[in-house]
Each structure stands twice: as structure tokens, then as C-alpha cells.
Design an enzyme around this catalytic site. Sequence first.
Site, PDB file in Angstrom:
ATOM      1  N   CYS A  71     -10.663  -3.592  -3.951  1.00 47.06           N
ATOM      2  CA  CYS A  71      -9.641  -4.531  -4.441  1.00 47.06           C
ATOM      3  C   CYS A  71     -10.287  -5.820  -4.949  1.00 47.06           C
ATOM      4  CB  CYS A  71      -8.630  -4.830  -3.344  1.00 47.06           C
ATOM      5  SG  CYS A  71      -7.571  -3.409  -2.993  1.00 47.06           S
TER       6      CYS A  71
ATOM      7  N   CYS B  85      -4.230   0.476  -2.383  1.00 43.93           N
ATOM      8  CA  CYS B  85      -4.058  -0.711  -1.544  1.00 43.93           C
ATOM      9  C   CYS B  85      -2.993  -1.633  -2.145  1.00 43.93           C
ATOM     10  CB  CYS B  85      -5.358  -1.501  -1.454  1.00 43.93           C
ATOM     11  SG  CYS B  85      -6.690  -0.679  -0.590  1.00 43.93           S
TER      12      CYS B  85
ATOM     13  N   ASN C 262       0.831  -1.209   0.000  1.00 43.23           N
ATOM     14  CA  ASN C 262       0.000   0.000   0.000  1.00 43.23           C
ATOM     15  C   ASN C 262       0.863   1.256   0.000  1.00 43.23           C
ATOM     16  OD1 ASN C 262       0.657  -0.818   2.693  1.00 43.23           O
ATOM     17  ND2 ASN C 262      -0.973   0.431   3.534  1.00 43.23           N
TER      18      ASN C 262
ATOM     19  N   CYS D   1     -10.091  -5.280   0.738  1.00 44.12           N
ATOM     20  CA  CYS D   1     -11.235  -4.363   0.718  1.00 44.12           C
ATOM     21  C   CYS D   1     -12.093  -4.592  -0.530  1.00 44.12           C
ATOM     22  CB  CYS D   1     -10.766  -2.910   0.804  1.00 44.12           C
ATOM     23  SG  CYS D   1     -10.232  -2.220  -0.767  1.00 44.12           S
TER      24      CYS D   1
ATOM     25  N   GLU E 193      -3.205  -4.814  -2.768  1.00 38.30           N
ATOM     26  CA  GLU E 193      -3.726  -5.757  -3.761  1.00 38.30           C
ATOM     27  C   GLU E 193      -3.785  -5.122  -5.143  1.00 38.30           C
ATOM     28  OE1 GLU E 193      -4.935  -4.926  -0.860  1.00 38.30           O
ATOM     29  OE2 GLU E 193      -6.048  -6.533   0.116  1.00 38.30           O
TER      30      GLU E 193
ATOM     31  N   GLU F 248       0.309   5.248   0.545  1.00 35.11           N
ATOM     32  CA  GLU F 248      -0.661   6.247   0.996  1.00 35.11           C
ATOM     33  C   GLU F 248      -0.291   7.632   0.471  1.00 35.11           C
ATOM     34  OE1 GLU F 248      -1.024   5.759   5.260  1.00 35.11           O
ATOM     35  OE2 GLU F 248      -2.124   3.874   4.962  1.00 35.11           O
TER      36      GLU F 248
END
Length: 146
Positions: free
Chosen positions: A107, A69, A58, A104, A71, A60
Site C-alpha cells: 500500500c 487492503c 479491505n 503494509c 488503503e 478479502e
Amino acid sequence: MVKATQAPGNASTVLTPSLKRLMVAAEKAARNSYSRYSGFKVGAALQLSNGKIVTGTNVENVSFGLTICAERAALVQAVAKYGPRIRVKAVAVANLNKTASTPCGACRQMLSEFTEPDAPVVFPAIGGVSVMPFRELLPLAFEMKP
Ligand code: THU
């Protein structure tokens, strides 16, 4: 394979050697996490049908909604490296925060275009990991039939 209803708390799941390798790759990727706002260090590893493993972490941003993210970072990396025909045969997600977490929804939707419905997805659960087929994580993915 554990049942969906057992997630995310099945500590007794024993991974196959190839899923274990995928999880180790995801953990390694998590060490590169750029997560200065949440402190949540996530790594993902995708097993492709061409035999390759591609990882992501990830990243940010101070404009929080721009965060990507682990994934999805892995997925875009896989397409960039091996092209638009890749197929994902297995997914592992790890975090260094020792907490249960599933991929999530965003993803899952993005993975759905490239991932086999029966691909095992491994993710951290309470006291261990859970494994479930992708189709159970995202039934009824959005699709647009031409
Ligand atoms: N995150 C992931 O990398 N994957 C997920 O499936 C859920 C959330 C990241 C995004 C953000 O950097 C941090 O975890 C906290 O939400």
C-alpha cells in the site's frame, strides 16, 4: 509531528481537527470491511487536494492473495472518481480490532505515486495513534525514470 522512531507507540499524539475528521472517516469505512478470513477490519481515508475525502476498506477473498487492503481500495476509488491527476494530502488508517498497525508495504508503494512526501499519515498505535510524514514511511520508493 512525531518521529518515525516513536511509531507505532505514541499514545499522546493529538490530531488536528482535519486529521481527526479523516480518522473518523477511516473508522466508518472499516465498518464495511469484508474480512471473513482474518477478522481484521481496516478502513482508510484519503484527503485529496481537491478537498474531497475518499474512503476504502479491505475486501478479502478465499484465494487469499487476491485480498485488497483498505488503503489500495481507497486509492483506486479516488482515481475512479476524480481521475488520474489526484494528489493525496493526508492519509488515515483505522482498524476496529484495537491494535497497532501501519499501512503494509504494498500500500505504501501504491500510495507513493499519488501522495505528497510531507502528507501526514495517521495510523493506530499502542494506546492511541501515530502521525508521520509519508516520506518517512516509504523512503526510496520504487520509481522508473523514463
Ligand atoms: N490490511 C489492510 O487492509 N491494510 C494494510 O495495510 C494491512 C492489511 C488487511 C488485509 C487483510 O484483509 C487483513 O488486513 C489482514 O492482513
